[in-house]
Write an enzyme that holds these catalytic residues in place. Sequence first.
Site, PDB file in Angstrom:
ATOM      1  N   SER A 102       2.395  -4.900  -8.018  1.00  0.00           N
ATOM      2  CA  SER A 102       1.647  -5.520  -6.928  1.00  0.00           C
ATOM      3  C   SER A 102       0.188  -5.639  -7.366  1.00  0.00           C
ATOM      4  O   SER A 102      -0.176  -5.195  -8.451  1.00  0.00           O
ATOM      5  CB  SER A 102       1.780  -4.704  -5.657  1.00  0.00           C
ATOM      6  OG  SER A 102       1.288  -3.422  -5.889  1.00  0.00           O
ATOM      7  N   GLU A 133      -6.400 -18.936  -7.504  1.00  0.00           N
ATOM      8  CA  GLU A 133      -5.342 -19.727  -6.838  1.00  0.00           C
ATOM      9  C   GLU A 133      -4.974 -19.066  -5.517  1.00  0.00           C
ATOM     10  O   GLU A 133      -5.332 -17.902  -5.282  1.00  0.00           O
ATOM     11  CB  GLU A 133      -4.112 -19.808  -7.762  1.00  0.00           C
ATOM     12  CG  GLU A 133      -3.438 -18.471  -7.945  1.00  0.00           C
ATOM     13  CD  GLU A 133      -2.638 -18.350  -9.237  1.00  0.00           C
ATOM     14  OE1 GLU A 133      -3.047 -18.907 -10.265  1.00  0.00           O
ATOM     15  OE2 GLU A 133      -1.608 -17.668  -9.197  1.00  0.00           O
ATOM     16  N   LYS A 135      -3.058 -17.076  -2.558  1.00  0.00           N
ATOM     17  CA  LYS A 135      -2.088 -15.980  -2.476  1.00  0.00           C
ATOM     18  C   LYS A 135      -1.079 -16.392  -1.406  1.00  0.00           C
ATOM     19  O   LYS A 135      -1.373 -16.386  -0.211  1.00  0.00           O
ATOM     20  CB  LYS A 135      -2.785 -14.678  -2.089  1.00  0.00           C
ATOM     21  CG  LYS A 135      -1.845 -13.491  -2.066  1.00  0.00           C
ATOM     22  CD  LYS A 135      -2.617 -12.184  -1.979  1.00  0.00           C
ATOM     23  CE  LYS A 135      -1.718 -10.987  -2.194  1.00  0.00           C
ATOM     24  NZ  LYS A 135      -0.635 -10.856  -1.252  1.00  0.00           N
ATOM     25  N   ASP A 137       1.891 -16.486   1.142  1.00  0.00           N
ATOM     26  CA  ASP A 137       2.406 -15.440   2.025  1.00  0.00           C
ATOM     27  C   ASP A 137       3.901 -15.677   2.231  1.00  0.00           C
ATOM     28  O   ASP A 137       4.328 -16.247   3.221  1.00  0.00           O
ATOM     29  CB  ASP A 137       1.650 -15.503   3.358  1.00  0.00           C
ATOM     30  CG  ASP A 137       1.755 -14.199   4.108  1.00  0.00           C
ATOM     31  OD1 ASP A 137       2.301 -13.232   3.547  1.00  0.00           O
ATOM     32  OD2 ASP A 137       1.294 -14.152   5.265  1.00  0.00           O
ATOM     33  N   ARG A 156      12.235  -9.188  -5.483  1.00  0.00           N
ATOM     34  CA  ARG A 156      11.366  -8.191  -6.098  1.00  0.00           C
ATOM     35  C   ARG A 156      12.017  -6.812  -6.085  1.00  0.00           C
ATOM     36  O   ARG A 156      11.927  -6.074  -7.050  1.00  0.00           O
ATOM     37  CB  ARG A 156      10.038  -8.145  -5.328  1.00  0.00           C
ATOM     38  CG  ARG A 156       9.090  -7.118  -5.857  1.00  0.00           C
ATOM     39  CD  ARG A 156       7.770  -7.152  -5.103  1.00  0.00           C
ATOM     40  NE  ARG A 156       6.775  -6.355  -5.778  1.00  0.00           N
ATOM     41  CZ  ARG A 156       6.683  -5.045  -5.673  1.00  0.00           C
ATOM     42  NH1 ARG A 156       7.517  -4.385  -4.915  1.00  0.00           N
ATOM     43  NH2 ARG A 156       5.760  -4.370  -6.329  1.00  0.00           N
ATOM     44  N   GLU A 194       6.747 -17.304  -5.461  1.00  0.00           N
ATOM     45  CA  GLU A 194       6.873 -16.938  -4.057  1.00  0.00           C
ATOM     46  C   GLU A 194       7.702 -18.000  -3.334  1.00  0.00           C
ATOM     47  O   GLU A 194       7.470 -19.187  -3.519  1.00  0.00           O
ATOM     48  CB  GLU A 194       5.455 -16.915  -3.481  1.00  0.00           C
ATOM     49  CG  GLU A 194       5.279 -16.020  -2.318  1.00  0.00           C
ATOM     50  CD  GLU A 194       5.014 -14.575  -2.722  1.00  0.00           C
ATOM     51  OE1 GLU A 194       5.014 -14.251  -3.930  1.00  0.00           O
ATOM     52  OE2 GLU A 194       4.835 -13.770  -1.788  1.00  0.00           O
ATOM     53  N   TYR A 246       3.986 -19.052 -10.204  1.00  0.00           N
ATOM     54  CA  TYR A 246       2.584 -18.862 -10.594  1.00  0.00           C
ATOM     55  C   TYR A 246       2.364 -17.885 -11.744  1.00  0.00           C
ATOM     56  O   TYR A 246       1.236 -17.559 -12.066  1.00  0.00           O
ATOM     57  CB  TYR A 246       1.758 -18.418  -9.393  1.00  0.00           C
ATOM     58  CG  TYR A 246       2.378 -17.274  -8.611  1.00  0.00           C
ATOM     59  CD1 TYR A 246       2.527 -16.020  -9.170  1.00  0.00           C
ATOM     60  CD2 TYR A 246       2.804 -17.478  -7.301  1.00  0.00           C
ATOM     61  CE1 TYR A 246       3.096 -14.984  -8.461  1.00  0.00           C
ATOM     62  CE2 TYR A 246       3.383 -16.437  -6.583  1.00  0.00           C
ATOM     63  CZ  TYR A 246       3.520 -15.198  -7.172  1.00  0.00           C
ATOM     64  OH  TYR A 246       4.091 -14.170  -6.476  1.00  0.00           O
ATOM     65  N   LYS A 318      -7.460 -14.254 -11.397  1.00  0.00           N
ATOM     66  CA  LYS A 318      -6.848 -13.752 -12.633  1.00  0.00           C
ATOM     67  C   LYS A 318      -7.760 -14.049 -13.817  1.00  0.00           C
ATOM     68  O   LYS A 318      -8.312 -15.160 -13.887  1.00  0.00           O
ATOM     69  CB  LYS A 318      -5.495 -14.439 -12.860  1.00  0.00           C
ATOM     70  CG  LYS A 318      -4.503 -14.160 -11.740  1.00  0.00           C
ATOM     71  CD  LYS A 318      -3.233 -14.980 -11.863  1.00  0.00           C
ATOM     72  CE  LYS A 318      -2.300 -14.637 -10.697  1.00  0.00           C
ATOM     73  NZ  LYS A 318      -1.113 -15.495 -10.633  1.00  0.00           N
ATOM     74  N   LYS A 342      -8.239 -10.739   0.008  1.00  0.00           N
ATOM     75  CA  LYS A 342      -7.515 -10.946   1.264  1.00  0.00           C
ATOM     76  C   LYS A 342      -8.415 -11.603   2.303  1.00  0.00           C
ATOM     77  O   LYS A 342      -9.554 -11.185   2.504  1.00  0.00           O
ATOM     78  CB  LYS A 342      -7.020  -9.598   1.808  1.00  0.00           C
ATOM     79  CG  LYS A 342      -6.089  -8.870   0.855  1.00  0.00           C
ATOM     80  CD  LYS A 342      -4.678  -9.348   0.972  1.00  0.00           C
ATOM     81  CE  LYS A 342      -4.010  -8.621   2.114  1.00  0.00           C
ATOM     82  NZ  LYS A 342      -2.561  -8.837   2.094  1.00  0.00           N
ATOM     83  N   CYS A 436      15.096 -11.943  41.156  1.00  0.00           N
ATOM     84  CA  CYS A 436      14.120 -12.954  40.722  1.00  0.00           C
ATOM     85  C   CYS A 436      12.744 -12.640  41.336  1.00  0.00           C
ATOM     86  O   CYS A 436      12.634 -12.480  42.552  1.00  0.00           O
ATOM     87  CB  CYS A 436      14.578 -14.352  41.165  1.00  0.00           C
ATOM     88  SG  CYS A 436      13.328 -15.614  40.833  1.00  0.00           S
ATOM     89  N   CYS A 439      12.049 -15.889  43.919  1.00  0.00           N
ATOM     90  CA  CYS A 439      12.856 -16.172  45.118  1.00  0.00           C
ATOM     91  C   CYS A 439      13.692 -14.975  45.570  1.00  0.00           C
ATOM     92  O   CYS A 439      14.291 -15.009  46.648  1.00  0.00           O
ATOM     93  CB  CYS A 439      13.744 -17.396  44.880  1.00  0.00           C
ATOM     94  SG  CYS A 439      15.164 -17.032  43.826  1.00  0.00           S
ATOM     95  N   CYS A 454      18.027 -16.419  36.908  1.00  0.00           N
ATOM     96  CA  CYS A 454      18.055 -16.595  38.357  1.00  0.00           C
ATOM     97  C   CYS A 454      18.925 -17.842  38.563  1.00  0.00           C
ATOM     98  O   CYS A 454      18.594 -18.908  38.042  1.00  0.00           O
ATOM     99  CB  CYS A 454      16.634 -16.838  38.866  1.00  0.00           C
ATOM    100  SG  CYS A 454      16.576 -17.632  40.468  1.00  0.00           S
ATOM    101  N   CYS A 459      15.253 -22.289  43.575  1.00  0.00           N
ATOM    102  CA  CYS A 459      14.165 -21.314  43.348  1.00  0.00           C
ATOM    103  C   CYS A 459      12.861 -22.094  43.111  1.00  0.00           C
ATOM    104  O   CYS A 459      12.816 -22.960  42.226  1.00  0.00           O
ATOM    105  CB  CYS A 459      14.502 -20.448  42.137  1.00  0.00           C
ATOM    106  SG  CYS A 459      13.118 -19.438  41.590  1.00  0.00           S
TER     107      CYS A 459
HETATM  108  S1  IVH Z   1       0.279 -12.583  -9.395  1.00  0.00           S
HETATM  109  C1  IVH Z   1       1.145  -9.176 -12.239  1.00  0.00           C
HETATM  110  N1  IVH Z   1      -0.237 -14.675  -7.923  1.00  0.00           N
HETATM  111  O1  IVH Z   1       1.264 -11.028  -3.935  1.00  0.00           O
HETATM  112  C2  IVH Z   1       0.665 -10.171 -11.258  1.00  0.00           C
HETATM  113  N2  IVH Z   1       0.910 -12.858  -6.889  1.00  0.00           N
HETATM  114  O2  IVH Z   1       0.493  -7.846  -3.997  1.00  0.00           O
HETATM  115  C3  IVH Z   1       1.727 -10.634 -10.379  1.00  0.00           C
HETATM  116  N3  IVH Z   1       1.514 -13.291  -4.540  1.00  0.00           N
HETATM  117  O3  IVH Z   1       3.903  -9.235  -5.276  1.00  0.00           O
HETATM  118  C4  IVH Z   1       1.301 -11.224  -9.119  1.00  0.00           C
HETATM  119  N4  IVH Z   1       0.679 -15.308  -4.400  1.00  0.00           N
HETATM  120  O4  IVH Z   1       4.420 -11.550  -4.435  1.00  0.00           O
HETATM  121  C5  IVH Z   1       0.309 -13.448  -7.934  1.00  0.00           C
HETATM  122  N5  IVH Z   1      -0.747 -16.643  -6.768  1.00  0.00           N
HETATM  123  C6  IVH Z   1      -0.190 -15.414  -6.787  1.00  0.00           C
HETATM  124  C7  IVH Z   1       0.430 -14.855  -5.653  1.00  0.00           C
HETATM  125  C8  IVH Z   1       0.968 -13.569  -5.743  1.00  0.00           C
HETATM  126  C9  IVH Z   1       1.328 -14.353  -3.752  1.00  0.00           C
HETATM  127  C10 IVH Z   1       2.206 -12.038  -4.109  1.00  0.00           C
HETATM  128  C11 IVH Z   1       3.199 -11.523  -5.087  1.00  0.00           C
HETATM  129  C12 IVH Z   1       2.822 -10.088  -5.349  1.00  0.00           C
HETATM  130  C13 IVH Z   1       1.846  -9.799  -4.271  1.00  0.00           C
HETATM  131  C14 IVH Z   1       0.775  -8.880  -4.803  1.00  0.00           C
END
Ligand code: IVH
Length: 487
Positions: A102, A133, A135, A137, A156, A194, A246, A318, A342, A436, A439, A454, A459
């Site tokens: 993570s 890039e 993140k 969800d 995962r 993702e 990604y 990155k 975040k 209800c 009524c 109801c 009503c």
């Molecule tokens: S890179 C070793 N890039 O966020 C690096 N993760 O807490 C691998 N996620 O488990 C992750 N968008 O599921 C990376 N553009 C993105 C991402 C991304 C979403 C998720 C991924 C990971 C979690 C990290």
Amino acid sequence: MYTPERTRELQKLSESLLKSKTSNLAGSLNSLREVLRFHEYRYYILNDPLLADAEYDQLYKALEKIELEDPSSITPDSPTQRVGKGLTKDFTNVQHLVPMLSLENSYNADDLIDWDRKARELSGLQKLEYCVEPKFDGASISLIYENDLLARGATRGDGVYGDDITTNIKQIRSVPLSAPFATLGIQQIEIRGEVLLTKENFKKYNDQLAAQNLPPLANPRNAAAGSLRIKDPKEVSRRNLEAFLYHVSYHIPVEGKNETSKLLTHGGCLEMLWEAGFRSPMKEKKVLQGIDAVIKYCQEFEEGRDNLPYEIDGMVIKVNDVPLQEKLGMTSHHPRWAIAYKFKARQATSKLIAVEFQVGRTGSITPVAKIEPVPIGGVTVSSISLFNEEVIKEKDLKIGDTVLVERAGDVIPYIVKSLADVRNGKETAIEFPTHCPVCGSKLEKPEEEAVWRCNNFTCPAQVVERIIHFTSKDAMDIRGVRRRQCP
Ligand code: IVH
């Protein structure tokens, strides 16, 4: 992936195949597959189809028919091979080639400045180049391609072992069944990404659930994660999942061949994936020099967050140079070469003050939680639907509880859970009415349903709701009729 000339060629070929009789197409099996793959790419990756849906279907059906007549002609990456047969029994546990780590989280500019300082110290460089890039969800996946073919897709799991969900992954139209890695000098590759549902598809899906009086899925993230574990591949296909890829976590070169130099930078990996036919965040990514430019881009992206068709919960920064990533290495939990930034939380805690029971057009009784008003993502939330009695029981809600509330983008707010650990003993149970509230008729609930009703057609609450429905935009579209807010 397709040059303008190739695009024109394939379009011409499509037109001639569309004019041919199915019986004459058996000799054009390869062209048919190539053309179908091309149109899937136009539709699912570029969002810019060059055929009408019915024309695509005509070619697809022709291919299906030929393969049915001669099953020995089927190839594993034929467009027909996405469709799973029957139900999945149990997902088998498989080991990832490289553990899925993570990311460390950061929440503000200062966190990023600290992280950049450490990365510069470790690398001995004055300024670092970053690739930034979104993140996404959703639910993370790991794919393996071997000799150009999709060999395995996995969840995962615990990061080391995940579940083999290859059949379900094949239902995601933006994941190619084959990709030209060998021409890039790659024999085997593991890629990460993702899976997600667009806000639109999520809403569509929840509308369908609502029409069946079923409680909706909480948010697109849960919907994506849940969808990957469905045992009926056809149902997975109906959910219209999408996948962003990604990260290249591992690869083996073709013997005696040099792999593409694109793998030397993260931005290059995203380009390589895009060119191989994947949906990578190619257009959303930015390669930037130094942390100040990174912070600016993250803030800009956060402002535009609501305009995206899918949910993101932050940005990922990155180190762009892959050999430098390897030098920086990782801690036991996360890489030192990447960090998540975040966005402001769309969650908040509040107090559950009361539950009101609303009567719908068809007499359905919906419990609605009244909470102490709390701002979430720029909107003040004070009222939240609880859908039905089951939801109250499942979440073990009590009046006086502290509740965690989430509002994801355009999605309606919902109660994630009650914080039972901080109860003081003064909380009281939520009594579901037997009659209800408008009524006074006795409420009824058929065994197989989740919703109390109801059944009094006259009503007053139902009458008002029926009029509102009748005059609404999707019905008679009579403007100016509104529910008066009673004091
Ligand atoms: S890179 C070793 N890039 O966020 C690096 N993760 O807490 C691998 N996620 O488990 C992750 N968008 O599921 C990376 N553009 C993105 C991402 C991304 C979403 C998720 C991924 C990971 C979690 C990290």
